[in-house]
Design an enzyme around this catalytic site. Structure first.
Site, short mmCIF file in Angstrom:
data_model
loop_
_atom_site.label_atom_id
_atom_site.label_comp_id
_atom_site.label_asym_id
_atom_site.label_seq_id
_atom_site.Cartn_x
_atom_site.Cartn_y
_atom_site.Cartn_z
N MET A 30 -40.20 57.39 68.79
CA MET A 30 -39.58 57.62 70.10
C MET A 30 -38.08 57.32 70.03
O MET A 30 -37.41 57.20 71.07
CB MET A 30 -40.25 56.78 71.18
CG MET A 30 -41.72 57.14 71.36
SD MET A 30 -42.36 56.79 72.99
CE MET A 30 -42.15 55.01 73.06
N ASP A 35 -34.71 49.17 61.70
CA ASP A 35 -35.14 49.14 60.29
C ASP A 35 -36.64 49.29 60.12
O ASP A 35 -37.11 49.65 59.04
CB ASP A 35 -34.67 47.83 59.62
CG ASP A 35 -33.17 47.87 59.34
OD1 ASP A 35 -32.57 48.97 59.50
OD2 ASP A 35 -32.59 46.83 58.98
N HIS A 37 -38.49 51.55 61.75
CA HIS A 37 -38.65 53.00 61.63
C HIS A 37 -38.20 53.47 60.24
O HIS A 37 -38.85 54.32 59.62
CB HIS A 37 -37.80 53.73 62.67
CG HIS A 37 -38.19 53.47 64.10
ND1 HIS A 37 -37.36 52.86 65.00
CD2 HIS A 37 -39.32 53.77 64.79
CE1 HIS A 37 -37.94 52.80 66.19
NE2 HIS A 37 -39.15 53.33 66.09
N GLY A 147 -46.67 52.45 61.90
CA GLY A 147 -46.44 51.03 61.70
C GLY A 147 -47.65 50.19 62.09
O GLY A 147 -48.33 50.49 63.08
N GLN A 148 -47.88 49.15 61.33
CA GLN A 148 -48.94 48.18 61.68
C GLN A 148 -48.59 47.45 62.97
O GLN A 148 -49.46 46.94 63.67
CB GLN A 148 -49.12 47.17 60.54
CG GLN A 148 -50.28 46.21 60.80
CD GLN A 148 -50.31 45.05 59.84
OE1 GLN A 148 -50.14 45.24 58.65
NE2 GLN A 148 -50.52 43.84 60.36
N MET A 184 -39.52 43.83 64.79
CA MET A 184 -38.51 44.77 65.29
C MET A 184 -39.15 45.74 66.27
O MET A 184 -40.30 46.16 66.08
CB MET A 184 -37.91 45.55 64.13
CG MET A 184 -37.04 44.69 63.26
SD MET A 184 -36.36 45.64 61.90
CE MET A 184 -35.40 44.35 61.12
N SER A 185 -38.41 46.07 67.32
CA SER A 185 -38.91 46.99 68.33
C SER A 185 -37.72 47.54 69.11
O SER A 185 -36.75 46.80 69.36
CB SER A 185 -39.85 46.24 69.29
OG SER A 185 -40.07 47.01 70.45
N SER A 186 -37.80 48.80 69.50
CA SER A 186 -36.73 49.37 70.33
C SER A 186 -36.61 48.58 71.62
O SER A 186 -35.53 48.44 72.18
CB SER A 186 -37.04 50.84 70.65
OG SER A 186 -37.28 51.55 69.46
N ARG A 187 -37.74 48.05 72.11
CA ARG A 187 -37.73 47.32 73.38
C ARG A 187 -37.06 45.94 73.27
O ARG A 187 -36.76 45.34 74.30
CB ARG A 187 -39.15 47.18 73.94
CG ARG A 187 -39.71 48.50 74.47
CD ARG A 187 -40.99 48.31 75.27
NE ARG A 187 -41.36 49.50 76.01
CZ ARG A 187 -42.27 50.40 75.60
NH1 ARG A 187 -42.92 50.22 74.46
NH2 ARG A 187 -42.54 51.46 76.33
#
Ligand code: AMP
Length: 293
Positions: A30, A35, A37, A147-148, A184-187
């Site tokens: 999305m 990193d 992704h 991703g896990q 890590m997360s975009s959120r």
């Protein structure tokens, strides 16, 4: 790297790659790339010399009160990151391209989608599986990397691929983390500096459960209690669930054993964060993260 917005554009480029004898890898996202992704891109490139990435904030997986409109977007930054990670083809469809015809025909996600995330976000996994099925039919990848980090999503995609006979090899790649353990997360971009510190609770709770299991505790109630204890007294942090589950059907495991997953979801301020770990597996990041929050 070529950037295309149409389905025909993807099909043409994938046909060209196949005509050259290249295997096709696929990383659906999305966007607002980090990193985590890019690690999926590297995993795809190890297995297939032609890698397609999609960037599409999929409206059908967001509930009416969720963050679809505000989901972080960075077109130029994403393009630069994808290019330097070695993506060959970037597919950036519009909402109309993906759902112009209809949103009425969907993939039914089954009972696994009613648990955990699905219980809190009704319809979420129908949206996820439908968009992934559509993207698989457009890209026709040989290999697709997920991703896990989104453990229930990965489990459901595996179940869909089995049930609907998609001809694709799935790779589930380990979670990439910040140096303090936060997945890590975009959120994470929603978090204030203060919330960012409190967000450490999730990975620390997982570490706590993981190390208790490693020292011999297999009683799920004791493990879950110890994990929840890490959140106790934290201002503005609320656990939605912290559970030891069987890895295949995500049902609660009354007795923990190696291979069980520990899934956690918590709200830090207004931001929902997810994380998980697999019991009995050595996870490098845990040794560098302090136990106490
Ligand atoms: P998203 O853009 O959040 O939909 O994620 C796209 C893909 O990246 C999904 O397969 C996610 O599970 C994966 N992903 C997200 N965060 C991470 C992470 N920290 N490490 C590894 N994979 C991730």
């Amino acid at each position: 790297m070529r950037v295309v917005t149409s389905i025909a554009g993807v099909r043409g480029a994938v046909d060209d790659a196949r005509a050259k004898g290249l295997k096709v890898g696929f990383v659906p996202t999305m966007g607002y790339l980090h990193d985590g992704h890019l690690a999926l891109v590297a995993a795809s490139r190890q297995r297939a010399p032609f890698t397609v990435m999609s960037i599409f904030v999929n409206p059908t997986q967001f509930g009416p009160k969720e963050d679809y409109a505000n989901y972080p977007r960075d077109e130029a930054g994403d393009e630069a990151k994808a290019r330097s990670a070695g993506v060959d083809l970037l597919f950036r469809p519009t909402r109309d391209t993906m759902y112009g015809a209809s949103t009425h025909i969907t993939v039914s996600a089954g009972p696994l989608a009613d648990l955990w995330e699905g219980a809190i976000r009704p319809g979420h996994f129908t949206g996820v599986l439908t968009i992934v099925a559509k993207l698989f039919n457009i890209v026709t990848p040989d290999v697709a990397v997920f991703g896990q980090k989104d453990f229930q999503q990965a489990t459901l995609i595996r179940a869909m691929v089995d049930a609907l006979d998609f001809r694709v090899e799935l790779v589930i790649h380990p979670t990439q983390r910040e140096s303090d353990g936060l997945a890590m997360s975009s959120r994470n971009s929603y978090l204030s500096a203060d919330e960012r510190i409190r967000a450490r609770c999730l990975s620390r709770a997982l570490k706590q459960v993981h190390s208790m299991f490693a020292s011999g505790e297999t009683g799920t109630p004791a493990l879950e209690r110890a994990g929840r204890q890490v959140f106790a007294g934290r201002k503005d942090v609320a656990v939605d669930y912290l559970a030891v589950v069987h890895p295949d059907d995500l049902s609660p495991a009354p007795e923990a054993r190696a291979g069980c997953a520990v899934m956690v979801a918590a709200r830090v301020g207004k931001t929902r964060l997810l994380d998980n770990t697999i019991l009995g597996e050595r996870e490098e990041w845990m040794s560098s993260v302090p136990a106490a929050p």
